[in-house]
Design a protein around this motif. Structure first.
Motif, PDB file in Angstrom:
ATOM      1  N   ALA A  29       0.838  -1.202   0.000  1.00 31.61           N
ATOM      2  CA  ALA A  29       0.000   0.000   0.000  1.00 31.61           C
ATOM      3  C   ALA A  29       0.874   1.254   0.000  1.00 31.61           C
ATOM      4  O   ALA A  29       0.584   2.225  -0.705  1.00 31.61           O
ATOM      5  CB  ALA A  29      -0.930  -0.001   1.213  1.00 31.61           C
ATOM      6  N   PHE A  30       1.962   1.230   0.764  1.00 34.89           N
ATOM      7  CA  PHE A  30       2.877   2.378   0.791  1.00 34.89           C
ATOM      8  C   PHE A  30       3.493   2.603  -0.584  1.00 34.89           C
ATOM      9  O   PHE A  30       3.423   3.692  -1.137  1.00 34.89           O
ATOM     10  CB  PHE A  30       3.974   2.154   1.837  1.00 34.89           C
ATOM     11  N   ARG A  31       4.075   1.568  -1.161  1.00 35.44           N
ATOM     12  CA  ARG A  31       4.749   1.734  -2.455  1.00 35.44           C
ATOM     13  C   ARG A  31       3.763   2.064  -3.571  1.00 35.44           C
ATOM     14  O   ARG A  31       4.124   2.736  -4.533  1.00 35.44           O
ATOM     15  CB  ARG A  31       5.543   0.482  -2.792  1.00 35.44           C
ATOM     16  N   GLY A  32       2.524   1.609  -3.443  1.00 36.24           N
ATOM     17  CA  GLY A  32       1.509   1.935  -4.435  1.00 36.24           C
ATOM     18  C   GLY A  32       0.959   3.351  -4.289  1.00 36.24           C
ATOM     19  O   GLY A  32       0.372   3.880  -5.221  1.00 36.24           O
ATOM     20  N   GLY A  33       1.164   3.966  -3.124  1.00 38.14           N
ATOM     21  CA  GLY A  33       0.643   5.294  -2.865  1.00 38.14           C
ATOM     22  C   GLY A  33       1.718   6.345  -2.702  1.00 38.14           C
ATOM     23  O   GLY A  33       1.480   7.420  -2.156  1.00 38.14           O
ATOM     24  N   ALA A  34       2.932   6.014  -3.173  1.00 34.94           N
ATOM     25  CA  ALA A  34       4.043   6.957  -3.058  1.00 34.94           C
ATOM     26  C   ALA A  34       4.997   6.723  -4.221  1.00 34.94           C
ATOM     27  O   ALA A  34       4.965   5.675  -4.864  1.00 34.94           O
ATOM     28  CB  ALA A  34       4.776   6.751  -1.730  1.00 34.94           C
ATOM     29  N   GLU A  35       5.841   7.728  -4.483  1.00 38.70           N
ATOM     30  CA  GLU A  35       6.838   7.568  -5.541  1.00 38.70           C
ATOM     31  C   GLU A  35       8.228   7.743  -4.953  1.00 38.70           C
ATOM     32  O   GLU A  35       8.461   8.622  -4.126  1.00 38.70           O
ATOM     33  CB  GLU A  35       6.609   8.558  -6.678  1.00 38.70           C
ATOM     34  N   PHE A  36       9.145   6.883  -5.385  1.00 39.55           N
ATOM     35  CA  PHE A  36      10.533   6.946  -4.941  1.00 39.55           C
ATOM     36  C   PHE A  36      11.163   8.223  -5.474  1.00 39.55           C
ATOM     37  O   PHE A  36      11.023   8.553  -6.648  1.00 39.55           O
ATOM     38  CB  PHE A  36      11.296   5.716  -5.446  1.00 39.55           C
ATOM     39  N   ILE A  37      11.892   8.928  -4.613  1.00 44.52           N
ATOM     40  CA  ILE A  37      12.555  10.173  -4.992  1.00 44.52           C
ATOM     41  C   ILE A  37      14.078   9.999  -5.026  1.00 44.52           C
ATOM     42  O   ILE A  37      14.719  10.334  -6.016  1.00 44.52           O
ATOM     43  CB  ILE A  37      12.200  11.326  -4.018  1.00 44.52           C
ATOM     44  N   ALA A  38      14.663   9.499  -3.927  1.00 46.12           N
ATOM     45  CA  ALA A  38      16.123   9.416  -3.849  1.00 46.12           C
ATOM     46  C   ALA A  38      16.548   8.540  -2.681  1.00 46.12           C
ATOM     47  O   ALA A  38      15.796   8.371  -1.724  1.00 46.12           O
ATOM     48  CB  ALA A  38      16.720  10.814  -3.658  1.00 46.12           C
ATOM     49  N   GLU A  39      17.759   8.027  -2.771  1.00 40.54           N
ATOM     50  CA  GLU A  39      18.370   7.406  -1.605  1.00 40.54           C
ATOM     51  C   GLU A  39      18.925   8.527  -0.744  1.00 40.54           C
ATOM     52  O   GLU A  39      19.246   9.607  -1.252  1.00 40.54           O
ATOM     53  CB  GLU A  39      19.474   6.443  -2.035  1.00 40.54           C
ATOM     54  N   GLY A  40      19.020   8.273   0.561  1.00 41.63           N
ATOM     55  CA  GLY A  40      19.504   9.313   1.450  1.00 41.63           C
ATOM     56  C   GLY A  40      20.008   8.744   2.757  1.00 41.63           C
ATOM     57  O   GLY A  40      20.050   7.528   2.954  1.00 41.63           O
ATOM     58  N   TRP A  41      20.373   9.653   3.651  1.00 39.69           N
ATOM     59  CA  TRP A  41      20.869   9.256   4.953  1.00 39.69           C
ATOM     60  C   TRP A  41      20.588  10.363   5.960  1.00 39.69           C
ATOM     61  O   TRP A  41      20.468  11.532   5.608  1.00 39.69           O
ATOM     62  CB  TRP A  41      22.352   8.908   4.898  1.00 39.69           C
ATOM     63  N   VAL A  42      20.459   9.943   7.222  1.00 42.68           N
ATOM     64  CA  VAL A  42      20.254  10.866   8.330  1.00 42.68           C
ATOM     65  C   VAL A  42      21.251  10.519   9.428  1.00 42.68           C
ATOM     66  O   VAL A  42      21.699   9.381   9.527  1.00 42.68           O
ATOM     67  CB  VAL A  42      18.809  10.794   8.899  1.00 42.68           C
ATOM     68  N   PRO A  43      21.608  11.501  10.275  1.00 48.38           N
ATOM     69  CA  PRO A  43      22.487  11.190  11.389  1.00 48.38           C
ATOM     70  C   PRO A  43      21.770  10.314  12.411  1.00 48.38           C
ATOM     71  O   PRO A  43      20.566  10.438  12.614  1.00 48.38           O
ATOM     72  CB  PRO A  43      22.833  12.559  11.980  1.00 48.38           C
ATOM     73  N   GLY A  44      22.516   9.418  13.025  1.00 49.00           N
ATOM     74  CA  GLY A  44      21.950   8.551  14.049  1.00 49.00           C
ATOM     75  C   GLY A  44      22.575   7.179  14.012  1.00 49.00           C
ATOM     76  O   GLY A  44      23.526   6.927  13.262  1.00 49.00           O
ATOM     77  N   LEU A  45      22.032   6.297  14.811  1.00 49.89           N
ATOM     78  CA  LEU A  45      22.488   4.915  14.874  1.00 49.89           C
ATOM     79  C   LEU A  45      21.311   3.995  14.576  1.00 49.89           C
ATOM     80  O   LEU A  45      20.162   4.313  14.900  1.00 49.89           O
ATOM     81  CB  LEU A  45      23.049   4.597  16.261  1.00 49.89           C
ATOM     82  N   LEU A  46      21.612   2.849  13.978  1.00 44.61           N
ATOM     83  CA  LEU A  46      20.586   1.882  13.616  1.00 44.61           C
ATOM     84  C   LEU A  46      20.817   0.592  14.395  1.00 44.61           C
ATOM     85  O   LEU A  46      21.944   0.093  14.472  1.00 44.61           O
ATOM     86  CB  LEU A  46      20.636   1.606  12.113  1.00 44.61           C
ATOM     87  N   TYR A  47      19.738   0.069  14.960  1.00 49.57           N
ATOM     88  CA  TYR A  47      19.771  -1.175  15.727  1.00 49.57           C
ATOM     89  C   TYR A  47      18.756  -2.144  15.146  1.00 49.57           C
ATOM     90  O   TYR A  47      17.755  -1.732  14.568  1.00 49.57           O
ATOM     91  CB  TYR A  47      19.410  -0.911  17.193  1.00 49.57           C
ATOM     92  N   SER A  48      18.998  -3.416  15.360  1.00 48.74           N
ATOM     93  CA  SER A  48      18.020  -4.440  15.010  1.00 48.74           C
ATOM     94  C   SER A  48      17.196  -4.763  16.246  1.00 48.74           C
ATOM     95  O   SER A  48      17.740  -4.883  17.345  1.00 48.74           O
ATOM     96  CB  SER A  48      18.721  -5.707  14.523  1.00 48.74           C
ATOM     97  N   THR A  49      15.901  -4.902  16.065  1.00 48.85           N
ATOM     98  CA  THR A  49      15.038  -5.366  17.152  1.00 48.85           C
ATOM     99  C   THR A  49      14.661  -6.824  16.919  1.00 48.85           C
ATOM    100  O   THR A  49      13.871  -7.384  17.656  1.00 48.85           O
ATOM    101  CB  THR A  49      13.750  -4.528  17.244  1.00 48.85           C
ATOM    102  N   GLY A  50      15.211  -7.409  15.875  1.00 51.14           N
ATOM    103  CA  GLY A  50      14.880  -8.771  15.482  1.00 51.14           C
ATOM    104  C   GLY A  50      14.366  -8.787  14.059  1.00 51.14           C
ATOM    105  O   GLY A  50      15.072  -9.138  13.132  1.00 51.14           O
TER     106      GLY A  50
END
Length: 139
Positions: A29-50
């Motif tokens: 539903a998200f991909r059908g209702g939105a259009e890809f613009i660009a790859e990007g990045w934000v400051p922060g850290l990424l963790y796995s929750t599983g």
């Protein structure tokens, strides 16, 4: 939901909503209702929750993701539900942040993790694709 106010808004996604990942009802539903613009990045850290990632706004890292433009009414509500914003207690909050892209900085909505993370689950690269690999997924 006509006129829900989010048409044209940008959303930064960094986990299972990225291209090539899970194809469940919400991601489709998200991909059908939105259009890809660009790859990007934000400051922060990424963790796995599983099974899904957690972006925390602290530390010296950056988190890789994608910027999408909402093109269909109701998609932000689908995203809020997918991210559990109405759950008690909620794990995420939706905020606007500046996203760096090759096309220049863009202001976008993103979902910050507000629960506790396990330091052992840090994804040093900041890229969910490095932590989540299953048959049919990215790689």
């Amino acid at each position: 939901m006509a006129g829900d106010g989010y048409i044209g808004d940008l959303v930064f996604v960094y986990g299972t909503l990225r291209r090539g990942f899970i194809n469940n009802e919400a991601t489709l539903a998200f991909r059908g209702g939105a259009e890809f613009i660009a790859e990007g990045w934000v400051p922060g850290l990424l963790y796995s929750t599983g099974w899904y990632p957690a972006l925390i706004e602290e530390g010296p890292g950056s988190v890789k993701g994608e910027v999408w433009r909402l093109t269909t009414t109701g998609v932000m509500a689908i995203l809020d539900d997918y991210e559990g914003l109405m759950d008690e207690p909620a794990e995420y909050e939706r905020v606007r942040r500046e996203v760096q892209t090759d096309q220049g900085p863009m202001e976008a909505w993103l979902y910050l993790y507000i629960d506790r993370v396990d330091p052992v689950q840090l994804i040093p690269s900041g890229d969910w694709a490095d932590a989540f690999v299953s048959p049919g997924d990215v790689r």
